[in-house]
Write a protein that holds these residues in place. Structure first.
Motif, PDB file in Angstrom:
ATOM      1  N   GLU A 129     -23.252  22.885   8.094  1.00 43.11           N
ATOM      2  CA  GLU A 129     -23.396  23.948   7.961  1.00 43.11           C
ATOM      3  C   GLU A 129     -23.056  25.442   7.354  1.00 43.11           C
ATOM      4  O   GLU A 129     -23.293  25.950   6.322  1.00 43.11           O
ATOM      5  CB  GLU A 129     -24.377  24.775   9.017  1.00 43.11           C
ATOM      6  CG  GLU A 129     -25.939  25.516   8.688  1.00 43.11           C
ATOM      7  CD  GLU A 129     -26.392  25.705  10.320  1.00 43.11           C
ATOM      8  OE1 GLU A 129     -27.159  27.363  10.391  1.00 43.11           O
ATOM      9  OE2 GLU A 129     -25.431  25.594  11.064  1.00 43.11           O
ATOM     10  N   LEU A 130     -21.607  25.686   7.294  1.00 47.08           N
ATOM     11  CA  LEU A 130     -20.327  26.150   7.329  1.00 47.08           C
ATOM     12  C   LEU A 130     -20.761  26.468   5.595  1.00 47.08           C
ATOM     13  O   LEU A 130     -20.853  27.766   5.270  1.00 47.08           O
ATOM     14  CB  LEU A 130     -19.594  26.046   7.592  1.00 47.08           C
ATOM     15  CG  LEU A 130     -18.067  27.760   7.634  1.00 47.08           C
ATOM     16  CD1 LEU A 130     -18.984  29.017   7.482  1.00 47.08           C
ATOM     17  CD2 LEU A 130     -16.940  26.782   8.147  1.00 47.08           C
ATOM     18  N   GLU A 131     -20.343  25.210   5.278  1.00 43.87           N
ATOM     19  CA  GLU A 131     -20.329  24.717   3.726  1.00 43.87           C
ATOM     20  C   GLU A 131     -21.655  25.372   2.784  1.00 43.87           C
ATOM     21  O   GLU A 131     -21.382  25.504   1.858  1.00 43.87           O
ATOM     22  CB  GLU A 131     -20.101  23.627   4.123  1.00 43.87           C
ATOM     23  CG  GLU A 131     -18.386  23.241   4.427  1.00 43.87           C
ATOM     24  CD  GLU A 131     -17.266  24.011   3.632  1.00 43.87           C
ATOM     25  OE1 GLU A 131     -17.418  24.079   1.948  1.00 43.87           O
ATOM     26  OE2 GLU A 131     -16.445  24.493   3.583  1.00 43.87           O
ATOM     27  N   LYS A 132     -22.780  24.692   3.529  1.00 43.20           N
ATOM     28  CA  LYS A 132     -23.982  25.521   2.817  1.00 43.20           C
ATOM     29  C   LYS A 132     -23.520  26.796   3.117  1.00 43.20           C
ATOM     30  O   LYS A 132     -24.321  27.472   2.011  1.00 43.20           O
ATOM     31  CB  LYS A 132     -25.296  24.583   3.745  1.00 43.20           C
ATOM     32  CG  LYS A 132     -24.907  23.211   4.073  1.00 43.20           C
ATOM     33  CD  LYS A 132     -26.162  23.173   4.016  1.00 43.20           C
ATOM     34  CE  LYS A 132     -26.299  21.246   4.417  1.00 43.20           C
ATOM     35  NZ  LYS A 132     -27.730  20.702   5.102  1.00 43.20           N
ATOM     36  N   LEU A 133     -23.557  27.430   3.993  1.00 43.37           N
ATOM     37  CA  LEU A 133     -23.611  29.216   3.531  1.00 43.37           C
ATOM     38  C   LEU A 133     -22.930  29.340   3.101  1.00 43.37           C
ATOM     39  O   LEU A 133     -22.997  30.964   2.512  1.00 43.37           O
ATOM     40  CB  LEU A 133     -22.928  29.627   5.242  1.00 43.37           C
ATOM     41  CG  LEU A 133     -24.738  28.788   6.026  1.00 43.37           C
ATOM     42  CD1 LEU A 133     -24.120  29.515   7.449  1.00 43.37           C
ATOM     43  CD2 LEU A 133     -25.453  30.309   6.297  1.00 43.37           C
ATOM     44  N   ILE A 134     -21.259  29.028   2.897  1.00 44.21           N
ATOM     45  CA  ILE A 134     -20.331  30.550   2.067  1.00 44.21           C
ATOM     46  C   ILE A 134     -20.160  29.575   0.469  1.00 44.21           C
ATOM     47  O   ILE A 134     -19.538  29.679  -0.041  1.00 44.21           O
ATOM     48  CB  ILE A 134     -19.163  29.125   2.872  1.00 44.21           C
ATOM     49  CG1 ILE A 134     -18.538  28.681   3.084  1.00 44.21           C
ATOM     50  CG2 ILE A 134     -18.855  30.014   4.354  1.00 44.21           C
ATOM     51  CD1 ILE A 134     -17.529  27.993   3.307  1.00 44.21           C
TER      52      ILE A 134
END
Length: 140
Positions: A129-134
Motif C-alpha cells: 500500500e505504501l508503494e501505491k500511495l507514494i
C-alpha cells in the motif's frame, strides 16, 4: 385603528432595526489530483507546514517522523482554509511499521489566531500500500 397602525409601525421598526442581515459564506473547494507529481506550490506550502504537522502528530501520540506528504483537498470559507493532507509516518531509518496519517487543519485568516485540528486519523499500512500511495509523491 391608531393602535393597529402604532403596533404595525413598532413591529416594522423592530424588524428592520434588529433583524440584522445575513451573509452566506462563500465556500470553494479544490481537490488536488493524487495521480500527478506535487506542484512546486504544493511542495512549498507543505514545507511551511512541516513543524505544524510534527506538532499535531506528537499531540495525537505519533512521536515519529514523516515523509511523502500530500495535500488532498483545500476548502476556503471566506478568510479561513481547511486543509486536508496526508503523510506517511515511519519508525527507525525510514523503515516499517508505516502509518498513513490524515489530518484536516483549519488555518484561520486572523493573523493572531493559531491553527486548529478538525480531524486526525491514522492506520498502519503494508509496504504494498505504501508503494501505491507514494507513486506520485516522490519528487526531486
Amino acid at each position: 385603528m391608531n393602535r393597529i397602525l402604532l403596533s404595525l409601525s413598532i413591529f416594522a421598526f423592530l424588524l428592520l432595526g434588529f433583524g440584522g442581515t445575513t451573509t452566506e459564506a462563500e465556500t470553494k473547494t479544490e481537490v488536488i489530483p493524487q495521480d500527478q507529481v506535487p506542484s512546486l506550490m504544493e511542495r512549498a506550502f507543505l514545507r511551511s507546514l512541516g513543524g505544524t504537522i510534527l506538532d499535531i502528530m506528537s499531540n495525537h501520540g505519533d512521536n515519529q517522523l514523516f515523509e511523502f506528504e500530500r495535500i488532498e483537498k483545500i476548502v476556503s470559507r471566506n478568510v479561513q482554509y481547511d486543509v486536508t493532507l496526508r503523510v506517511i509516518g515511519f519508525e527507525g531509518a525510514h523503515g516499517p511499521p508505516y502509518k498513513l496519517i490524515r489530518m484536516t487543519i483549519r488555518i484561520p485568516g486572523d493573523k493572531s489566531a493559531d491553527y486548529s485540528v478538525l480531524s486526525y486519523s491514522r492506520r498502519h499500512i503494508s509496504e504494498r500500500e505504501l508503494e501505491k500511495l507514494i507513486k506520485f509523491a516522490k519528487y526531486d
